[in-house]
Design a protein around this motif. Structure first.
Motif, PDB file in Angstrom:
ATOM      1  N   GLY A   1       0.828  -1.206   0.000  1.00 36.54           N
ATOM      2  CA  GLY A   1       0.000   0.000   0.000  1.00 36.54           C
ATOM      3  C   GLY A   1       0.856   1.246   0.000  1.00 36.54           C
ATOM      4  O   GLY A   1       1.735   1.406   0.848  1.00 36.54           O
ATOM      5  N   ALA A   2       0.616   2.113  -0.992  1.00 39.46           N
ATOM      6  CA  ALA A   2       1.350   3.395  -1.059  1.00 39.46           C
ATOM      7  C   ALA A   2       0.399   4.544  -0.763  1.00 39.46           C
ATOM      8  O   ALA A   2       0.429   5.585  -1.405  1.00 39.46           O
ATOM      9  N   GLY A   3      -0.497   4.342   0.213  1.00 39.23           N
ATOM     10  CA  GLY A   3      -1.369   5.433   0.667  1.00 39.23           C
ATOM     11  C   GLY A   3      -0.556   6.420   1.495  1.00 39.23           C
ATOM     12  O   GLY A   3       0.679   6.448   1.421  1.00 39.23           O
ATOM     13  N   LEU A   4      -1.241   7.213   2.309  1.00 38.68           N
ATOM     14  CA  LEU A   4      -0.545   8.255   3.061  1.00 38.68           C
ATOM     15  C   LEU A   4       0.439   7.641   4.058  1.00 38.68           C
ATOM     16  O   LEU A   4       1.549   8.151   4.246  1.00 38.68           O
ATOM     17  N   GLY A   5       0.059   6.524   4.687  1.00 39.13           N
ATOM     18  CA  GLY A   5       0.948   5.870   5.647  1.00 39.13           C
ATOM     19  C   GLY A   5       2.065   5.092   4.955  1.00 39.13           C
ATOM     20  O   GLY A   5       3.226   5.175   5.355  1.00 39.13           O
TER      21      GLY A   5
ATOM     22  N   ALA B   1     -10.922  15.905  -1.981  1.00 38.89           N
ATOM     23  CA  ALA B   1     -11.022  15.833  -0.526  1.00 38.89           C
ATOM     24  C   ALA B   1      -9.843  16.513   0.142  1.00 38.89           C
ATOM     25  O   ALA B   1      -8.739  16.541  -0.401  1.00 38.89           O
ATOM     26  N   GLY B   2     -10.094  17.041   1.324  1.00 36.35           N
ATOM     27  CA  GLY B   2      -9.027  17.720   2.064  1.00 36.35           C
ATOM     28  C   GLY B   2      -8.585  16.903   3.258  1.00 36.35           C
ATOM     29  O   GLY B   2      -9.171  15.861   3.580  1.00 36.35           O
ATOM     30  N   ILE B   3      -7.544  17.393   3.907  1.00 30.40           N
ATOM     31  CA  ILE B   3      -7.020  16.706   5.082  1.00 30.40           C
ATOM     32  C   ILE B   3      -6.306  17.725   5.968  1.00 30.40           C
ATOM     33  O   ILE B   3      -5.753  18.705   5.463  1.00 30.40           O
ATOM     34  N   HIS B   4      -6.365  17.490   7.275  1.00 36.98           N
ATOM     35  CA  HIS B   4      -5.591  18.306   8.215  1.00 36.98           C
ATOM     36  C   HIS B   4      -4.299  17.556   8.526  1.00 36.98           C
ATOM     37  O   HIS B   4      -4.349  16.338   8.742  1.00 36.98           O
ATOM     38  N   ILE B   5      -3.203  18.260   8.610  1.00 36.10           N
ATOM     39  CA  ILE B   5      -1.964  17.641   9.079  1.00 36.10           C
ATOM     40  C   ILE B   5      -1.450  18.456  10.269  1.00 36.10           C
ATOM     41  O   ILE B   5      -1.137  19.641  10.132  1.00 36.10           O
TER      42      ILE B   5
ATOM     43  N   HIS C   1       0.077  -3.390  -8.437  1.00 38.31           N
ATOM     44  CA  HIS C   1       0.507  -4.595  -7.727  1.00 38.31           C
ATOM     45  C   HIS C   1      -0.444  -4.819  -6.550  1.00 38.31           C
ATOM     46  O   HIS C   1      -0.225  -4.281  -5.465  1.00 38.31           O
ATOM     47  N   ARG C   2      -1.492  -5.579  -6.809  1.00 35.03           N
ATOM     48  CA  ARG C   2      -2.423  -5.890  -5.713  1.00 35.03           C
ATOM     49  C   ARG C   2      -2.002  -7.188  -5.045  1.00 35.03           C
ATOM     50  O   ARG C   2      -1.909  -8.228  -5.712  1.00 35.03           O
ATOM     51  N   LEU C   3      -1.681  -7.096  -3.763  1.00 38.86           N
ATOM     52  CA  LEU C   3      -1.279  -8.309  -3.045  1.00 38.86           C
ATOM     53  C   LEU C   3      -2.467  -9.252  -2.976  1.00 38.86           C
ATOM     54  O   LEU C   3      -3.547  -8.869  -2.525  1.00 38.86           O
TER      55      LEU C   3
ATOM     56  N   ALA D   1       0.477  -1.649   5.080  1.00 38.03           N
ATOM     57  CA  ALA D   1      -0.044  -0.269   5.113  1.00 38.03           C
ATOM     58  C   ALA D   1      -1.188  -0.217   4.110  1.00 38.03           C
ATOM     59  O   ALA D   1      -1.333   0.733   3.353  1.00 38.03           O
ATOM     60  N   ASP D   2      -1.990  -1.290   4.108  1.00 39.85           N
ATOM     61  CA  ASP D   2      -2.980  -1.478   3.041  1.00 39.85           C
ATOM     62  C   ASP D   2      -4.405  -1.174   3.490  1.00 39.85           C
ATOM     63  O   ASP D   2      -5.369  -1.737   2.951  1.00 39.85           O
ATOM     64  N   GLY D   3      -4.523  -0.262   4.465  1.00 40.65           N
ATOM     65  CA  GLY D   3      -5.830   0.320   4.750  1.00 40.65           C
ATOM     66  C   GLY D   3      -6.797  -0.596   5.477  1.00 40.65           C
ATOM     67  O   GLY D   3      -6.446  -1.686   5.950  1.00 40.65           O
ATOM     68  N   ILE D   4      -8.037  -0.130   5.569  1.00 38.75           N
ATOM     69  CA  ILE D   4      -9.018  -0.786   6.449  1.00 38.75           C
ATOM     70  C   ILE D   4      -9.341  -2.226   6.038  1.00 38.75           C
ATOM     71  O   ILE D   4      -9.666  -3.061   6.861  1.00 38.75           O
TER      72      ILE D   4
ATOM     73  N   MET E   1       1.715  -4.308  10.917  1.00 39.65           N
ATOM     74  CA  MET E   1       0.746  -3.383  10.278  1.00 39.65           C
ATOM     75  C   MET E   1       0.938  -1.962  10.787  1.00 39.65           C
ATOM     76  O   MET E   1       1.465  -1.748  11.882  1.00 39.65           O
ATOM     77  N   LEU E   2       0.439  -1.019   9.984  1.00 39.23           N
ATOM     78  CA  LEU E   2       0.378   0.371  10.448  1.00 39.23           C
ATOM     79  C   LEU E   2      -0.881   1.038   9.890  1.00 39.23           C
ATOM     80  O   LEU E   2      -1.501   0.555   8.938  1.00 39.23           O
ATOM     81  N   GLY E   3      -1.248   2.170  10.493  1.00 36.42           N
ATOM     82  CA  GLY E   3      -2.349   3.003   9.974  1.00 36.42           C
ATOM     83  C   GLY E   3      -3.705   2.334  10.052  1.00 36.42           C
ATOM     84  O   GLY E   3      -3.994   1.573  10.980  1.00 36.42           O
ATOM     85  N   ASP E   4      -4.543   2.603   9.061  1.00 33.71           N
ATOM     86  CA  ASP E   4      -5.917   2.088   9.064  1.00 33.71           C
ATOM     87  C   ASP E   4      -5.971   0.566   9.090  1.00 33.71           C
ATOM     88  O   ASP E   4      -6.984  -0.012   9.465  1.00 33.71           O
ATOM     89  N   ALA E   5      -4.908  -0.098   8.670  1.00 28.55           N
ATOM     90  CA  ALA E   5      -4.887  -1.569   8.727  1.00 28.55           C
ATOM     91  C   ALA E   5      -5.046  -2.026  10.177  1.00 28.55           C
ATOM     92  O   ALA E   5      -5.703  -3.020  10.448  1.00 28.55           O
TER      93      ALA E   5
ATOM     94  N   ALA F   1      -4.834   9.752   9.289  1.00 31.10           N
ATOM     95  CA  ALA F   1      -3.614   9.659   8.487  1.00 31.10           C
ATOM     96  C   ALA F   1      -2.406  10.062   9.332  1.00 31.10           C
ATOM     97  O   ALA F   1      -1.311   9.503   9.187  1.00 31.10           O
ATOM     98  N   CYS F   2      -2.632  11.016  10.217  1.00 28.88           N
ATOM     99  CA  CYS F   2      -1.526  11.441  11.093  1.00 28.88           C
ATOM    100  C   CYS F   2      -1.041  10.264  11.934  1.00 28.88           C
ATOM    101  O   CYS F   2       0.164  10.072  12.124  1.00 28.88           O
ATOM    102  N   MET F   3      -1.987   9.437  12.426  1.00 25.16           N
ATOM    103  CA  MET F   3      -1.582   8.260  13.203  1.00 25.16           C
ATOM    104  C   MET F   3      -0.816   7.266  12.331  1.00 25.16           C
ATOM    105  O   MET F   3       0.147   6.642  12.774  1.00 25.16           O
TER     106      MET F   3
END
Ligand code: FAD
Length: 380
Positions: free
Chosen positions: A13-17, A46-50, A130-132, A160-163, A294-298, A310-312
């Motif tokens: 996953g190459a998302g924000l995390g 979409a927006g985001i706070h950092i 590249h989908r795992l 880091a592949d999200g929810i 794992m990290l982030g939403d995962a 995303a900050c987390m």
């Protein structure tokens, strides 16, 4: 990359995390490859706070100045009554954040931020499309199989592949996330129509109604030329198969019509608006096993109401990298334990408050979130 190539660290996953993890690992001297299912990324509206807690990490990887130039710098996070306009809280950011928390607080278009993150990576180590699909844990590596037929052997794998994480699925079993009972409408408004109201729109303001219904509205560009809002609205169910559906100005009017004139101005300036379900999971008892972590939403998805999801994920990436530096990749078991011990309490607290949707509604001191420095916090 040849199909039989062996690598040290695979970030799924190459998302924000994931993009942050790849940059931080590279910066620390590791060789990490990022595998992303999407063929490319587009500038979704979409927006985001950092927060300053994460701008410190962007400083470390050389992106703070670029992001600070693109993003908007709100002087405050205002909370206001959606009907009367009364101010419920005025949390100082701007220069105060710089001085007290050690870095700026910005709001930005998430597509702009993500593009900066991706462009900064070594492009030979970012693999789109590249989908795992499957993974096999072996004695000294993990064999990754992607939907495009490629196979890669990695010593360590960071999910880091999200929810809907495949890595979470492997660690904890197949389980769909739970619908939280809330949806969010997201819109970039028509600036001509917004200006025509003659009203002065604050750069970061959350409008509140009964039962925590709200509209979070903010600028996403430094010069104030783009304005965005995201709502939070409870609903009975989410029956669509897609990740979002179209909404309309009429729907906004039906939910928020008759409110304060500035809210009405936002509704009137709405042309295209989409509606997203918010998914959730309970805090997880397992963040890693063997060579998988794992990290982030995962591992800690949350409703977005604290603007810290995303900050987390990015904080996780910074702490995980520090743990691997501390132990070396061979002793990954100690690194992963140290990582979980450092991160779990904070991530769970943020997840809980975010889900409760109480953050900054009334005056409170946000220093425990914004002054935190993931680059110096004691590990373990
Ligand atoms: P994601 O960003 O979901 O990235 C996961 C990546 O993995 C994706 O690119 C996906 O394509 C890829 N992937 C998934 N499965 C596979 C696979 N099998 N193989 C390869 N790749 C795969 N957070 C904030 O900090 N501030 C905010 O203001 C904020 N506002 C928000 C507003 C809304 C409406 C929402 C819904 C969320 C908001 N968040 C905010 C939360 C934030 O968006 C998430 O917490 C964050 O995106 C999580 O990052 P991540 O890298 O863990 O996962």
């Amino acid at each position: 990359m040849s199909t039989s190539e062996q690598i040290d660290i695979a970030v799924i996953g190459a998302g924000l995390g994931g993009a942050a993890a790849a940059a931080l690992l590279d910066n620390a001297g590791f060789t990490a490859h990022c595998f992303e299912q999407a063929p490319e990324f587009t500038r979704l509206g979409a927006g985001i706070h950092i927060g300053p807690n994460v701008m410190k990490i962007f400083r470390q990887i050389g992106l703070e100045d670029t992001l600070a130039k693109i993003g908007s710098h709100p002087s405050h996070w205002f909370s206001r009554d959606g009907n009367t306009g009364e101010y419920l809280s005025e949390i100082p950011l701007g220069d105060y954040a710089l001085k007290e928390y050690g870095a700026p607080y910005i709001t930005i278009h998430r597509g702009d931020m993500h593009a900066v993150q991706i462009e900064a990576l070594d492009q030979s180590r970012v693999h789109f499309d590249h989908r795992l699909e499957d993974l096999e844990e072996r004695d000294d590596h993990v064999l990754l199989t992607f939907a495009n037929g490629k196979k890669v052997e990695a010593k360590l794998v960071i999910g880091a592949d999200g929810i809907n994480s495949k890595i979470r699925e492997r660690l904890l079993g197949v389980e769909k996330p739970r619908f939280s009972g809330w949806v969010g409408h997201r819109a970039l408004v028509n600036m001509d129509k917004l200006r025509a109201t003659g009203l002065e729109y604050e750069r970061c303001v959350k409008w509140w109604w009964e039962h925590s219904r709200h509209i979070m509205a903010y600028a996403t560009k430094n010069d104030g030329s783009e304005y965005y809002y995201v709502t939070g609205v409870p609903v009975d169910a989410w029956e669509h198969e897609t990740s979002f559906v179209d909404s309309s100005r009429e729907e906004m009017e039906a939910i928020f019509g008759g409110s304060h004139k500035m809210v009405q101005g936002l509704i009137d300036a709405t042309e295209t608006v989409t509606k997203w379900p918010f998914w959730n999971r309970d805090p997880m008892g397992l963040w890693s096993r063997g060579r998988l972590v794992m990290l982030g939403d995962a591992c800690h998805p949350m409703r977005p109401h604290m603007a810290q999801g995303a900050c987390m994920a990015i904080e996780d990436a910074a702490v995980l990298t520090r743990c691997l530096v501390e132990t070396g990749t061979e002793d990954y078991a100690t690194a992963f334990k140290l990582y979980e011990n450092t991160r779990k309490e904070r991530a769970t607290k943020v997840q809980t408050i975010s889900n409760a949707n109480t953050w900054l509604k009334n005056p409170e001191d946000p220093a425990w979130v914004y002054a935190y420095d993931p680059l110096t916090v004691e590990l373990g």
